[in-house]
Design an enzyme around this catalytic site. Sequence first.
Site, short mmCIF file in Angstrom:
data_model
loop_
_atom_site.label_atom_id
_atom_site.label_comp_id
_atom_site.label_asym_id
_atom_site.label_seq_id
_atom_site.Cartn_x
_atom_site.Cartn_y
_atom_site.Cartn_z
N CYS A 74 7.16 -54.33 -16.97
CA CYS A 74 7.74 -53.31 -17.20
C CYS A 74 9.03 -53.75 -18.35
CB CYS A 74 8.23 -51.85 -16.86
SG CYS A 74 7.23 -51.60 -15.59
N LYS A 115 10.96 -45.09 -24.41
CA LYS A 115 10.42 -45.13 -23.39
C LYS A 115 11.33 -46.54 -23.34
CE LYS A 115 8.32 -46.87 -20.49
NZ LYS A 115 8.07 -46.46 -18.88
N1 SAJ Z 1 16.82 -56.00 -11.31
C1 SAJ Z 1 18.01 -57.08 -10.58
N2 SAJ Z 1 19.01 -56.04 -10.72
C2 SAJ Z 1 19.08 -54.64 -11.42
C3 SAJ Z 1 18.21 -54.34 -11.08
C4 SAJ Z 1 17.01 -54.20 -10.93
O1 SAJ Z 1 17.46 -58.36 -11.37
O2 SAJ Z 1 20.44 -54.31 -10.67
C5 SAJ Z 1 15.77 -56.81 -11.78
C6 SAJ Z 1 14.51 -56.46 -10.30
O3 SAJ Z 1 14.75 -57.07 -9.07
C7 SAJ Z 1 13.39 -56.58 -10.88
C8 SAJ Z 1 13.35 -56.25 -12.41
O4 SAJ Z 1 15.19 -56.33 -12.19
O5 SAJ Z 1 12.28 -58.08 -11.47
C9 SAJ Z 1 13.38 -55.06 -12.98
O6 SAJ Z 1 13.21 -53.93 -11.13
P1 SAJ Z 1 13.71 -52.24 -11.91
O7 SAJ Z 1 13.94 -51.93 -10.54
O8 SAJ Z 1 15.22 -52.33 -12.56
O9 SAJ Z 1 12.42 -51.75 -12.65
P2 SAJ Z 1 11.05 -51.54 -12.43
O10 SAJ Z 1 10.67 -52.79 -13.53
O11 SAJ Z 1 10.13 -51.20 -11.37
O12 SAJ Z 1 10.61 -50.38 -13.18
C10 SAJ Z 1 11.72 -50.07 -14.44
C11 SAJ Z 1 12.31 -48.15 -14.53
N3 SAJ Z 1 13.56 -47.88 -15.58
C12 SAJ Z 1 14.39 -47.89 -15.13
O13 SAJ Z 1 15.22 -47.82 -14.29
C13 SAJ Z 1 14.93 -47.61 -16.81
C14 SAJ Z 1 11.14 -47.50 -14.40
O14 SAJ Z 1 11.69 -46.27 -14.16
C15 SAJ Z 1 10.42 -47.23 -15.54
O15 SAJ Z 1 9.04 -46.82 -15.19
C16 SAJ Z 1 9.36 -48.77 -15.33
O16 SAJ Z 1 10.33 -50.14 -15.54
C17 SAJ Z 1 7.79 -49.05 -15.94
O17 SAJ Z 1 7.36 -48.68 -15.94
O18 SAJ Z 1 8.59 -48.93 -17.71
#
Ligand code: SAJ
Length: 423
Positions: free
Chosen positions: A259, A205
Amino acid sequence: MDFKKVCVIGLGYIGLPTASTLANSSIEVVGVDRNPEIIATLSQGKVHIFEPGLDEVVHSAVVSGKLRVSLEVEPADAFIIAVPTPFLEDKRADMSYVLAAAESIVPHLRAGNLVILESTSPPRTTIDLVQPVLEQSGLRAGSDFHLCYSPERVLPGQIMKELVENARVIGGTTPQAAEYGKALYSRFVKGEIFITDAATAEMVKLMENTYRDINIAIANEFSRLADRFGINIWEAIAIANKHPRVRILNPGTGVGGHCISVDPWFFVEKAPDLTTLIKAARDVNDSQPAFVLSLAQRALGGDLRGKSIGVLGLSFKADVDDFRESPAVTVLEALTAAGAKVKAHEPYLNEGKHLNISNHSLADAIAGADLILLLVNHKAFRELKPRDISAMTDCRLILDAVNAWQEEEWQQAGFTVLKLGKS
Ligand code: SAJ
């Protein structure tokens, strides 16, 4: 093992979807939360968080009588701990919710029970922290009761789908515990279920979210380099991503949520001597709001004092009502600290909920603005047309930090569009 009754502790973004999905798989579920407001809301059949599809699933679970909510833990065949693990001021994991949840199970633990920790936790938490607490019951893990770690890996905004369809990892403190865990999750998980030991599941994780954090950090750093060298980062990434082994993520306002902006610190806390790269990525992502601030300063001639800025978006990412660790909020605070007069519009912010920031209508936020600053790539914002905005304000200067708007379209309508990663 026969699971007639399951107690889910923590009814937040993970616990509530899990409790209601389990209940709809014909298991009697007691959802427990220590927050009386949450219990009161759910008891009235209402849902306290926004997640697409959650309302319906909770409603049908409550109507069928399979889901009950309570302030107190009850005896059950299995207990699932799904409470938050935020970080403290000094970035150490705050394990107090996990500890309190484990302690609340102790008086009700019976021989043959299964306990599963879902909360994201530092390596070895299940064995070193949770097991000793549960053994205060006088029962032994492995022989009397069974203990697993199974992280949730669902994406906010798609939780209901991913909860069922994603692959699931179940780490048992014994192989038998993992088998029992698999039997429980098989009731609703359609994705593949992988069995391992508890510490490996914890590591999996944390590695996943750390990997994503580092990949977003490089995208954010590239956006600063592009700005320095006069390159359009969005075009450069699109072309680089044509390479079969390159998949650069999107730069933006920064990394928020409970996360990805939190979990890598669990590694740094436990092994500061081994986490140079992980720490550097965290620092890059945490300083991205300051980069956005510098772009706003440049757009408005250097000094923000007295300037009016209409901020669009405050949630931690697009199309969620979650404001935890939101980089957009950090930008707003930095703008205010720099002397700007800021009015924000956030479609997912309910009155009085989550944040101490006044939420203006779109028209109010941008009327009289010197700059329109787009911080979150909400669908509602992407769909806005230049004529929608020009009818509401005389402002014709936009800074788009998330590449939501097509420049040409807005330029033709008389707007100057500045973008993050494009000087
Ligand atoms: N973000 C960017 N650029 C990107 C992707 C995301 O700046 O290309 C930013 C988003 O705007 C946000 C942050 O990163 O602020 C995180 O967003 P996210 O969509 O990447 O992830 P979370 O936090 O919504 O969910 C993550 C997921 N983990 C992965 O994709 C490895 C999800 O599968 C997990 O279950 C979740 O964390 C968790 O609960 O741990």
